[in-house]
Design an enzyme around this catalytic site. Structure first.
Site, PDB file in Angstrom:
ATOM      1  N   ASP A  13       0.710  -1.101   0.095  1.00  0.00           N
ATOM      2  CA  ASP A  13       0.126  -0.049   0.006  1.00  0.00           C
ATOM      3  C   ASP A  13       0.928   1.243   0.075  1.00  0.00           C
ATOM      4  O   ASP A  13       0.474   2.444   0.480  1.00  0.00           O
ATOM      5  CB  ASP A  13      -1.015  -0.053   1.045  1.00  0.00           C
ATOM      6  CG  ASP A  13      -1.515  -1.193   1.269  1.00  0.00           C
ATOM      7  OD1 ASP A  13      -2.405  -1.615   0.031  1.00  0.00           O
ATOM      8  OD2 ASP A  13      -1.992  -1.870   2.266  1.00  0.00           O
ATOM      9  N   LYS A  16       1.790   2.130  -5.168  1.00  0.00           N
ATOM     10  CA  LYS A  16       2.312   1.712  -6.363  1.00  0.00           C
ATOM     11  C   LYS A  16       1.358   1.967  -7.387  1.00  0.00           C
ATOM     12  O   LYS A  16       1.830   2.176  -8.511  1.00  0.00           O
ATOM     13  CB  LYS A  16       2.609   0.049  -6.040  1.00  0.00           C
ATOM     14  CG  LYS A  16       3.586  -0.218  -5.153  1.00  0.00           C
ATOM     15  CD  LYS A  16       3.752  -1.810  -4.967  1.00  0.00           C
ATOM     16  CE  LYS A  16       2.567  -2.279  -4.271  1.00  0.00           C
ATOM     17  NZ  LYS A  16       2.083  -2.086  -3.108  1.00  0.00           N
ATOM     18  N   GLY A  40      -4.444  -4.453  -3.829  1.00  0.00           N
ATOM     19  CA  GLY A  40      -5.389  -3.057  -3.802  1.00  0.00           C
ATOM     20  C   GLY A  40      -4.828  -1.809  -4.373  1.00  0.00           C
ATOM     21  O   GLY A  40      -4.016  -1.370  -3.708  1.00  0.00           O
ATOM     22  N   HIS A  41      -4.763  -1.550  -5.511  1.00  0.00           N
ATOM     23  CA  HIS A  41      -4.303  -0.524  -5.995  1.00  0.00           C
ATOM     24  C   HIS A  41      -5.098   0.587  -6.432  1.00  0.00           C
ATOM     25  O   HIS A  41      -5.924   0.579  -7.344  1.00  0.00           O
ATOM     26  CB  HIS A  41      -3.359  -0.856  -7.325  1.00  0.00           C
ATOM     27  CG  HIS A  41      -2.168  -1.920  -6.751  1.00  0.00           C
ATOM     28  ND1 HIS A  41      -1.358  -2.601  -7.898  1.00  0.00           N
ATOM     29  CD2 HIS A  41      -2.006  -2.618  -5.778  1.00  0.00           C
ATOM     30  CE1 HIS A  41      -0.526  -3.391  -7.447  1.00  0.00           C
ATOM     31  NE2 HIS A  41      -0.936  -3.324  -5.965  1.00  0.00           N
ATOM     32  N   GLN A 223       1.807  -6.338  -3.489  1.00  0.00           N
ATOM     33  CA  GLN A 223       2.282  -6.684  -2.052  1.00  0.00           C
ATOM     34  C   GLN A 223       3.782  -5.906  -2.087  1.00  0.00           C
ATOM     35  O   GLN A 223       3.874  -4.828  -2.611  1.00  0.00           O
ATOM     36  CB  GLN A 223       2.539  -8.043  -1.859  1.00  0.00           C
ATOM     37  CG  GLN A 223       1.312  -8.748  -1.845  1.00  0.00           C
ATOM     38  CD  GLN A 223       0.459  -9.157  -2.802  1.00  0.00           C
ATOM     39  OE1 GLN A 223       0.896  -9.498  -3.775  1.00  0.00           O
ATOM     40  NE2 GLN A 223      -0.773  -8.501  -3.065  1.00  0.00           N
TER      41      GLN A 223
HETATM   42  P1  GDP Z   1      -0.718   0.523  -3.615  1.00  0.00           P
HETATM   43  O1  GDP Z   1      -1.478  -0.828  -2.843  1.00  0.00           O
HETATM   44  O2  GDP Z   1       0.710   0.349  -3.361  1.00  0.00           O
HETATM   45  O3  GDP Z   1      -0.961   0.590  -5.003  1.00  0.00           O
HETATM   46  O4  GDP Z   1      -1.455   1.478  -2.580  1.00  0.00           O
HETATM   47  P2  GDP Z   1      -2.980   1.584  -2.237  1.00  0.00           P
HETATM   48  O5  GDP Z   1      -3.612   2.311  -3.514  1.00  0.00           O
HETATM   49  O6  GDP Z   1      -3.527   0.533  -1.603  1.00  0.00           O
HETATM   50  O7  GDP Z   1      -2.643   2.835  -0.964  1.00  0.00           O
HETATM   51  C1  GDP Z   1      -2.142   4.094  -1.122  1.00  0.00           C
HETATM   52  C2  GDP Z   1      -3.243   5.004  -0.996  1.00  0.00           C
HETATM   53  O8  GDP Z   1      -2.592   6.252  -0.816  1.00  0.00           O
HETATM   54  C3  GDP Z   1      -4.418   5.260  -1.922  1.00  0.00           C
HETATM   55  O9  GDP Z   1      -5.464   5.818  -1.092  1.00  0.00           O
HETATM   56  C4  GDP Z   1      -3.735   6.381  -2.982  1.00  0.00           C
HETATM   57  O10 GDP Z   1      -4.791   7.115  -3.429  1.00  0.00           O
HETATM   58  C5  GDP Z   1      -3.231   7.044  -1.627  1.00  0.00           C
HETATM   59  N1  GDP Z   1      -1.895   7.982  -2.253  1.00  0.00           N
HETATM   60  C6  GDP Z   1      -0.839   7.570  -3.016  1.00  0.00           C
HETATM   61  N2  GDP Z   1      -0.133   8.367  -3.061  1.00  0.00           N
HETATM   62  C7  GDP Z   1      -0.196   9.496  -2.357  1.00  0.00           C
HETATM   63  C8  GDP Z   1       0.293  10.784  -1.820  1.00  0.00           C
HETATM   64  O11 GDP Z   1       1.374  11.083  -2.279  1.00  0.00           O
HETATM   65  N3  GDP Z   1      -0.582  11.499  -0.990  1.00  0.00           N
HETATM   66  C9  GDP Z   1      -1.573  11.071  -0.319  1.00  0.00           C
HETATM   67  N4  GDP Z   1      -2.292  11.865   0.298  1.00  0.00           N
HETATM   68  N5  GDP Z   1      -2.435  10.030  -0.776  1.00  0.00           N
HETATM   69  C10 GDP Z   1      -1.522   9.114  -1.665  1.00  0.00           C
HETATM   70  P1  IMO Z   2      -0.678  -4.183  -2.319  1.00  0.00           P
HETATM   71  O1  IMO Z   2      -0.682  -4.659  -3.553  1.00  0.00           O
HETATM   72  C1  IMO Z   2      -0.836  -4.611   1.896  1.00  0.00           C
HETATM   73  C2  IMO Z   2      -1.055  -8.823   3.583  1.00  0.00           C
HETATM   74  C3  IMO Z   2      -2.165  -9.296   4.221  1.00  0.00           C
HETATM   75  C4  IMO Z   2      -1.489 -10.196   5.252  1.00  0.00           C
HETATM   76  C5  IMO Z   2      -0.413 -10.915   4.340  1.00  0.00           C
HETATM   77  C6  IMO Z   2      -0.791 -12.310   3.926  1.00  0.00           C
HETATM   78  O2  IMO Z   2      -2.085  -3.580  -2.138  1.00  0.00           O
HETATM   79  O3  IMO Z   2       0.371  -3.491  -1.641  1.00  0.00           O
HETATM   80  P2  IMO Z   2      -2.280 -12.875   1.917  1.00  0.00           P
HETATM   81  O4  IMO Z   2      -4.034 -12.614   1.567  1.00  0.00           O
HETATM   82  O5  IMO Z   2      -1.752 -12.458   0.798  1.00  0.00           O
HETATM   83  O6  IMO Z   2      -2.187 -14.382   2.137  1.00  0.00           O
HETATM   84  O7  IMO Z   2      -2.099 -12.203   3.220  1.00  0.00           O
HETATM   85  O8  IMO Z   2      -0.042 -10.130   3.372  1.00  0.00           O
HETATM   86  N1  IMO Z   2      -1.239  -8.286   2.188  1.00  0.00           N
HETATM   87  C7  IMO Z   2      -1.275  -6.981   1.892  1.00  0.00           C
HETATM   88  N2  IMO Z   2      -0.973  -6.022   2.664  1.00  0.00           N
HETATM   89  N3  IMO Z   2      -1.016  -4.571   0.665  1.00  0.00           N
HETATM   90  C8  IMO Z   2      -1.127  -5.805  -0.227  1.00  0.00           C
HETATM   91  O9  IMO Z   2      -1.137  -5.667  -1.507  1.00  0.00           O
HETATM   92  C9  IMO Z   2      -1.181  -6.812   0.429  1.00  0.00           C
HETATM   93  N4  IMO Z   2      -1.204  -8.263  -0.039  1.00  0.00           N
HETATM   94  C10 IMO Z   2      -1.401  -9.017   1.099  1.00  0.00           C
HETATM   95  O10 IMO Z   2      -2.747  -8.148   5.003  1.00  0.00           O
HETATM   96  O11 IMO Z   2      -0.843  -9.466   6.211  1.00  0.00           O
HETATM   97 MG    MG Z   3      -2.780  -1.673  -1.608  1.00  0.00          MG
END
Ligand code: GDP
Ligand code: IMO
Ligand code: MG
Length: 424
Positions: A13, A16, A40-41, A223
């Site tokens: 998270d 990416k 979840g991106h 991840q």
């Molecule tokens: P990912 O799994 O690495 O793609 O990240 P996620 O989408 O799960 O979580 C990142 C969260 O941070 C999302 O809600 C993005 O919209 C938000 N986000 C990403 N970059 C920034 C930033 O520079 N500032 C803020 N405030 N939010 C950001």
């Molecule tokens: P993105 O791509 C954050 C974590 C789960 C748990 C562990 C194992 O959005 O960054 P799993 O269901 O993969 O067997 O769970 O990995 N986990 C993540 N945490 N971002 C993710 O993906 C994750 N994908 C799995 O919360 O701790």
């Molecule tokens: Mg994510």
């Protein structure tokens, strides 16, 4: 021509999706190579938020080829839900392809994920319960069902009956759960196969050919490094290799193709699920970061654990991934927090300070973070467009992270929108 990897350097998270979406505007191909809908991106464009789980974050660009490689585990039901959701927003998925070798998440994988977590009690991992671990288990046990089988009803029937019988035995006799009606499952999955069939193509060949034709390729990590099955905080990890090296295996291309590897980090640290987190903040500052940063899981909605930036883990990521640069997101979230702490090493009970992330949980248990305090900032930086516009304290913070992590920071995120990025 270039082939770039974007991967997570912390516990996921890191943003990416946002970085991939930005870089995809200059790429012709975006490839996912591991993980599944545990990811979840989030991509924010023109005020609209898109949450992607299986489909590469390049999908918002109509001419970008989006590929799902052999190393991904694909839940067809969720995948179709994601397709429909994109179609309802007017986004085409005509340029999407799935490798026939990718393994399919079957309903018993999801059930077994839940049952084994329950069985572990307070030793649970805190998985996303998407069936990821059990699907990779079958892959390595060599009894998995692949996308090729899914789109061939005869093969699907044969394989689903064979493996399904065993799964039913495990579910009922080991866990006391309810058996699946295999004929019903097969009927349902044959229908999913029909939807998926037009998307199936050899992603290894497509990626290789695109590279040969001089196209720009982005590999989208899911991840993150500390969730890697070998180099993460085992057993509190996922079941794949989210490292840069995993990209080649999960796509079917050679490592010499890769030209650039970018690691994404947050300006602080978060984690969902269980497992060690040395810089975790169980206090008001931790709560403020969670609220300000909107730190709630994109996939499960769970509140994310929050803490200070840990340079030990990001340096670990720089090493195991061979990073060329770092993208630091969410610097804006740190505004108004007062002085900022950064973990620069771990102190062990014998008084020594280590700089390398310990290979075992037992080793990590003996460690306390050593902090350096840096000046904070109060300005709203969300509209800053270049590095020099940032308050001096912000610039110093980023420069210090560069020194500590031994890697240059090439991008700084100042907001969720694709325009809120500073490139250096
Ligand atoms: P990912 O799994 O690495 O793609 O990240 P996620 O989408 O799960 O979580 C990142 C969260 O941070 C999302 O809600 C993005 O919209 C938000 N986000 C990403 N970059 C920034 C930033 O520079 N500032 C803020 N405030 N939010 C950001
Ligand atoms: P993105 O791509 C954050 C974590 C789960 C748990 C562990 C194992 O959005 O960054 P799993 O269901 O993969 O067997 O769970 O990995 N986990 C993540 N945490 N971002 C993710 O993906 C994750 N994908 C799995 O919360 O701790
Ligand atoms: Mg994510």
């Amino acid at each position: 021509m270039s082939a770039n990897i974007v991967i997570g350097t912390q516990w996921g998270d890191e943003g990416k999706g946002k970085i991939i979406d930005i870089l995809a505007s200059r790429a012709e191909v975006v490839v996912r190579s591991q993980g599944g809908n545990n990811a979840g991106h989030t991509v924010v464009s023109n005020g609209k938020t898109y949450k992607l789980h299986l489909i590469p974050s390049g999908i918002l660009y109509p001419n970008t080829l989006c590929l799902i490689g052999a190393g991904v585990v694909l839940d067809p039901k969720d995948f179709i839900g994601e397709l429909n959701s994109l179609h309802s927003k007017g986004i085409s998925t005509d340029n999407l392809k799935i490798d026939p070798r990718a393994h399919v998440v079957m309903p018993w994988h999801i059930t077994l994920d839940g049952l084994s977590e329950e069985f572990r009690g307070n030793m649970d991992i805190g998985t996303t319960k998407r069936g990821i671990g059990p699907t990779y288990m079958d892959k390595y046990e060599r009894c998995g069902i692949r996308v090729y089988d899914l789109v061939n009803p005869k093969l699907l029937k044969e394989k689903a009956l064979a493996t399904g019988k065993l799964k039913n035995k495990i579910i009922t006799e080991v866990y006391g759960g309810e058996a699946f009606d295999l004929d019903k499952v097969i009927e349902e999955y044959i229908e999913y196969g029909k939807v998926l069939a037009p998307y199936v193509d050899d992603v290894s060949v497509l990626t290789y050919d695109a590279n040969k034709e001089g196209k720009t390729i982005m590999f989208e990590g899911a991840q993150a490094t500390l969730l890697d099955i070998d180099f993460g905080t085992y057993p509190y990890v996922t079941s794949s290799h989210p490292l840069s090296a995993g990209v080649c295996v999960g796509t079917g291309v050679g490592p010499k193709m890769i030209t650039n590897i970018i690691g994404v980090a947050k300006a602080y640290t978060t984690r969902v699920g269980k497992g060690p987190f040395p810089t975790e903040l169980d206090d008001e500052i931790g709560n403020t970061i969670r609220e300000k940063g909107g730190e709630f899981g994109t996939t499960t909605g769970r509140p994310r654990r929050t803490g200070w930036f840990d340079a030990v883990i990001v340096r670990h990521s720089v090493r195991v991934n061979g990073l060329d640069g770092l993208a630091i997101n969410k610097l804006d979230t740190l505004s108004g927090l007062g002085n900022l702490k950064v973990c620069v090493g771990y102190k062990k009970s014998d008084g020594s300070v280590i700089k390398n992330f310990p290979p075992t949980l037992e080793g990590l248990e003996d460690c306390k973070p050593v902090y350096e305090t840096l000046e904070g900032f109060n300005e709203d930086i969300s509209s800053c467009k270049n590095f020099e516009e940032l308050p001096v304290a912000c610039q110093n913070y980023i420069r210090r992270l560069e020194e500590l992590c031994e890697c240059k920071v090439c991008m700084v995120g100042v907001g969720p929108d694709r325009t809120q990025i500073i490139e250096r």
